[in-house]
Motif scaffolding. Sequence first.
Motif: not given
Lengths: 113, 114
Positions: A28-49
């Motif tokens: 509904s608003y101007s969004p922020s958008l992100f891509w995260y990557v998750q390697h097997p059995n790992k946490g999430l890492q920010l790729l870009l925003k």
Amino acid sequence: AQSVTQLDSHVSVSEGTPVLLRCNYSSSYSPSLFWYVQHPNKGLQLLLKYTSAATLVKGINGFEAEFKKSETSFHLTKPSAHMSDAAEYFCVVSDSGYQKVTFGTGTKLQVIP
Amino acid sequence: NAGVTQTPKFRVLKTGQSMTLLCAQDMNHEYMYWYRQDPGMGLRLIHYSVGEGTTAKGEVPDGYNVSRLKKQNFLLGLESAAPSQTSVYFCASRPGPGIQETQYFGPGTRLLVL
């Protein structure tokens, strides 16, 4: 309300070929958008925003994404896939009116030697 | 700087047992979040906090409670565990309300409820 749709649950590419992971959003608003990557059995890492500056965003490991407001899309691309890119990728939208973020259901990228 | 840490890394519970998951961050972040990750469903927000002493419900809050008594800690409690709560739980923190602020994730806690 906000939502995000990742159009492919699995993508398979050969090593050295381009990668395209598709993401559409609703906000509904101007969004922020992100891509995260998750390697097997790992946490999430920010790729870009994307945060309303340049519409073409460059991230880590050669990935980039283009914000297209008219198409409500934020597709992730990479010119040449590497074996180490095999992982699950999440598109995320954060609405400026909320403190919450909404995750897509993820796209598993397989890279074939 | 340890970033975001989660305790424990792995736990097995029997149905009806209770437990608390601890999330700690040393970055002085205001916002903290608990998510669960299930196959094919991405990450779903359970509860979140926008500051010490505050909590709010996310999209899947039933069966969970949270507390944020100290700014650096965000606890997730399961009062009576159910097999449907078998999942991987991720904690995240974020500096503040700015829309361009990135979330930082912990390594996850794998919970199996038998």
